[in-house]
Design an enzyme around this catalytic site. Sequence first.
Site, PDB file in Angstrom:
ATOM      1  CG  ASP A  12      -1.718  -1.313   1.260  1.00 23.48           C
ATOM      2  OD1 ASP A  12      -2.142  -1.785   0.192  1.00 23.48           O
ATOM      3  OD2 ASP A  12      -1.823  -1.888   2.349  1.00 23.48           O
ATOM      4  CG  HIS A  40      -3.129  -1.188  -7.072  1.00 24.24           C
ATOM      5  ND1 HIS A  40      -2.002  -1.225  -6.318  1.00 24.24           N
ATOM      6  CD2 HIS A  40      -2.999  -2.145  -8.011  1.00 24.24           C
ATOM      7  CE1 HIS A  40      -1.215  -2.179  -6.781  1.00 24.24           C
ATOM      8  NE2 HIS A  40      -1.803  -2.765  -7.798  1.00 24.24           N
ATOM      9  CB  THR A 420       2.508  16.529  -3.091  1.00 21.88           C
ATOM     10  OG1 THR A 420       2.061  16.650  -4.451  1.00 21.88           O
ATOM     11  CG2 THR A 420       4.018  16.647  -3.043  1.00 21.88           C
TER      12      THR A 420
HETATM   13  P1  2SA Z   1      -2.834 -13.005   2.180  1.00 21.00           P
HETATM   14  O1  2SA Z   1      -4.304 -12.709   2.089  1.00 21.00           O
HETATM   15  O2  2SA Z   1      -2.544 -14.458   2.407  1.00 21.00           O
HETATM   16  O3  2SA Z   1      -2.028 -12.439   1.057  1.00 21.00           O
HETATM   17  O4  2SA Z   1      -2.361 -12.244   3.544  1.00 21.00           O
HETATM   18  C1  2SA Z   1      -1.061 -12.482   4.071  1.00 21.00           C
HETATM   19  C2  2SA Z   1      -0.457 -11.203   4.612  1.00 21.00           C
HETATM   20  O5  2SA Z   1      -0.258 -10.273   3.537  1.00 21.00           O
HETATM   21  C3  2SA Z   1      -0.903  -9.065   3.836  1.00 21.00           C
HETATM   22  N1  2SA Z   1      -1.499  -8.482   2.634  1.00 21.00           N
HETATM   23  C4  2SA Z   1      -1.573  -7.175   2.412  1.00 21.00           C
HETATM   24  N2  2SA Z   1      -0.997  -6.130   3.042  1.00 21.00           N
HETATM   25  C5  2SA Z   1      -1.301  -4.902   2.566  1.00 21.00           C
HETATM   26  N3  2SA Z   1      -2.178  -4.661   1.540  1.00 21.00           N
HETATM   27  C6  2SA Z   1      -2.754  -5.692   0.908  1.00 21.00           C
HETATM   28  N4  2SA Z   1      -3.757  -5.499   0.022  1.00 21.00           N
HETATM   29  C7  2SA Z   1      -5.007  -4.848   0.460  1.00 21.00           C
HETATM   30  C8  2SA Z   1      -4.872  -3.330   0.294  1.00 21.00           C
HETATM   31  C9  2SA Z   1      -5.274  -5.296   1.894  1.00 21.00           C
HETATM   32  C10 2SA Z   1      -6.646  -5.050   2.471  1.00 21.00           C
HETATM   33  O6  2SA Z   1      -4.314  -2.939  -0.709  1.00 21.00           O
HETATM   34  O7  2SA Z   1      -5.290  -2.570   1.145  1.00 21.00           O
HETATM   35  O8  2SA Z   1      -7.557  -4.561   1.834  1.00 21.00           O
HETATM   36  O9  2SA Z   1      -6.779  -5.415   3.669  1.00 21.00           O
HETATM   37  C11 2SA Z   1      -2.423  -7.008   1.298  1.00 21.00           C
HETATM   38  N5  2SA Z   1      -2.782  -8.232   0.836  1.00 21.00           N
HETATM   39  C12 2SA Z   1      -2.201  -9.130   1.666  1.00 21.00           C
HETATM   40  C13 2SA Z   1      -2.029  -9.451   4.803  1.00 21.00           C
HETATM   41  O10 2SA Z   1      -2.488  -8.344   5.547  1.00 21.00           O
HETATM   42  C14 2SA Z   1      -1.336 -10.498   5.646  1.00 21.00           C
HETATM   43  O11 2SA Z   1      -0.518  -9.851   6.582  1.00 21.00           O
HETATM   44  P1  GDP Z   2      -0.766   0.140  -3.570  1.00 17.29           P
HETATM   45  O1  GDP Z   2      -1.385  -1.110  -3.065  1.00 17.29           O
HETATM   46  O2  GDP Z   2       0.709   0.216  -3.307  1.00 17.29           O
HETATM   47  O3  GDP Z   2      -1.075   0.454  -4.980  1.00 17.29           O
HETATM   48  O4  GDP Z   2      -1.386   1.334  -2.705  1.00 17.29           O
HETATM   49  P2  GDP Z   2      -2.910   1.546  -2.265  1.00 17.29           P
HETATM   50  O5  GDP Z   2      -3.669   2.123  -3.407  1.00 17.29           O
HETATM   51  O6  GDP Z   2      -3.437   0.342  -1.583  1.00 17.29           O
HETATM   52  O7  GDP Z   2      -2.716   2.632  -1.120  1.00 17.29           O
HETATM   53  C1  GDP Z   2      -2.192   3.884  -1.369  1.00 17.29           C
HETATM   54  C2  GDP Z   2      -3.255   4.938  -1.031  1.00 17.29           C
HETATM   55  O8  GDP Z   2      -2.635   6.208  -0.932  1.00 17.29           O
HETATM   56  C3  GDP Z   2      -4.333   5.110  -2.087  1.00 17.29           C
HETATM   57  O9  GDP Z   2      -5.535   5.416  -1.432  1.00 17.29           O
HETATM   58  C4  GDP Z   2      -3.858   6.293  -2.924  1.00 17.29           C
HETATM   59  O10 GDP Z   2      -4.913   7.030  -3.526  1.00 17.29           O
HETATM   60  C5  GDP Z   2      -3.185   7.125  -1.884  1.00 17.29           C
HETATM   61  N1  GDP Z   2      -2.018   7.896  -2.350  1.00 17.29           N
HETATM   62  C6  GDP Z   2      -1.061   7.516  -3.233  1.00 17.29           C
HETATM   63  N2  GDP Z   2      -0.121   8.466  -3.319  1.00 17.29           N
HETATM   64  C7  GDP Z   2      -0.483   9.463  -2.464  1.00 17.29           C
HETATM   65  C8  GDP Z   2       0.114  10.704  -2.087  1.00 17.29           C
HETATM   66  O11 GDP Z   2       1.179  11.086  -2.549  1.00 17.29           O
HETATM   67  N3  GDP Z   2      -0.565  11.454  -1.141  1.00 17.29           N
HETATM   68  C9  GDP Z   2      -1.745  11.033  -0.598  1.00 17.29           C
HETATM   69  N4  GDP Z   2      -2.318  11.801   0.318  1.00 17.29           N
HETATM   70  N5  GDP Z   2      -2.325   9.869  -0.941  1.00 17.29           N
HETATM   71  C10 GDP Z   2      -1.694   9.101  -1.849  1.00 17.29           C
HETATM   72 MG    MG Z   3      -2.764  -1.807  -1.748  1.00 13.24          MG
END
Ligand code: 2SA
Ligand code: GDP
Ligand code: MG
Length: 431
Positions: A12, A40, A420
């Site tokens: 994220d 994303h 930003t």
């Molecule tokens: P999994 O489901 O087996 O892949 O989970 C194992 C660990 O990997 C982490 N994990 C993540 N961490 C951050 N972002 C992820 N994607 C979604 C997002 C997560 C969400 O972009 O927000 O919506 O909750 C993601 N996917 C897997 C997970 O938290 C476990 O620690």
């Molecule tokens: P990814 O999984 O790495 O693609 O990231 P995510 O989309 O899950 O999480 C990133 C979050 O931060 C999203 O809600 C984006 O819209 C937001 N985001 C990305 N870049 C920026 C930034 O430079 N500033 C702010 N405030 N938000 C951002």
């Molecule tokens: Mg993500």
Amino acid sequence: MVNVVLGSQWGDEGKGKLVDLLVGKYDIVARCAGGNNAGHTIVVDGVKYDFHMLPSGLVNPNCQNLLGNGVVIHVPSFFKELETLEAKGLKNARGRLFVSSRAHLVFDFHQVTDKLRELELSGRSKDGKNIGTTGKGIGPTYSTKASRSGLRVHHLVNDQPGAWEEFVARYKRLLETRRQRYGDFEYDFDAKLAEYKKLREQLKPFVVDSVVFMHNAIEAKKKILVEGANALMLDIDFGTYPYVTSSSTGIGGVLTGLGIPPRTIDEIYGVVKAYTTRVGEGPFPTEQLNEDGEKLQTIGAEFGVTTGRKRRCGWLDLVVLKYSTLINGYTSLNITKLDVLDTFKEIPVGISYSIEGKKLDLFPEDLNILGKVEVEYKVLPGWDQDITKITKYEDLPENARKYLKFIEDFVGVPVEWVGTGPARESMLHKE
Ligand code: 2SA
Ligand code: GDP
Ligand code: MG
């Protein structure tokens, strides 16, 4: 030319936004690992698109998109996500989205057993903790892949005589082994089969031999961007095992998940959030379980895109970033969400770990050690200024530029893009 975008922390970081920004220059965007556990958010012309499994290159109407062999695919979710994006206005997506015939299939029972395993772990493990998975069946699918009992896309779409019957038999056998392992959970096999009989016809037009697809594209000198999912600290080998996902989320997964030679890769964009977040359980040395952590969570709107879970928040950890750079070899650092730090008077950054006064050389592999480390912080001055309207890197406040320079010097990799704000335009390029 193959360039790669990878998450450098626990996910994220804003990979989707960087991909979206760069995508105008590319002919193809490919995903190599993970499934619909990834998430994303991309904001284009005020419209918010949520991606889980599909490549973010779909937002560019001229870009082809591939789900490589390393990706795991839950077919009903594939169509659901596509339809949701189309309803939001995504154009001609179907003609430019391709799925590897070698990708493994996630079935509903993988998702059921993902949740059962989490329940089991929360009751039985030493510290009573589960992994905190997304429940999308990712771990169970990579498990059946590794144990050589999984089913792949070609098993589903094969038209040869007897192929469907073989698919049914394998599916049934696999389900039975899961029931032997987890007990008799509810599962309407006949209804699922009927669903897959329909989905198979719908999926056929998307399926390609991705090895041929990628190699033809490389031969034709197409510009290819690989979109990493999750991040290095969730990598099955290099992350905080067992609190990781089940795929190779680093540079290695790009090669095995797409079947391309290492020498085809040029740029490796490391995406770094200006602070750190983590979803799910597992160690997080710079986590701030205090007002600072809550403030980062609120200002950064840190909620999971897939599950809606609150993300845990803390300061930037340069021990993590250095370790992640050793493995992935970033050619540039791309720092996102710098604006979230705008109102902090002082910004601590983790620079080393020690145990009983003895410094560790590198990020430790043993969670018992990791659980005991003390983090040494360098406290940098904040800039106390809204940076969201700034359009040029040079116009960033001096302390913001110093913050970025500190990261760059510590890691030894140049900063290229700086985020930003959430919008596509809120990304400054450092010349
Ligand atoms: P999994 O489901 O087996 O892949 O989970 C194992 C660990 O990997 C982490 N994990 C993540 N961490 C951050 N972002 C992820 N994607 C979604 C997002 C997560 C969400 O972009 O927000 O919506 O909750 C993601 N996917 C897997 C997970 O938290 C476990 O620690
Ligand atoms: P990814 O999984 O790495 O693609 O990231 P995510 O989309 O899950 O999480 C990133 C979050 O931060 C999203 O809600 C984006 O819209 C937001 N985001 C990305 N870049 C920026 C930034 O430079 N500033 C702010 N405030 N938000 C951002
Ligand atoms: Mg993500």
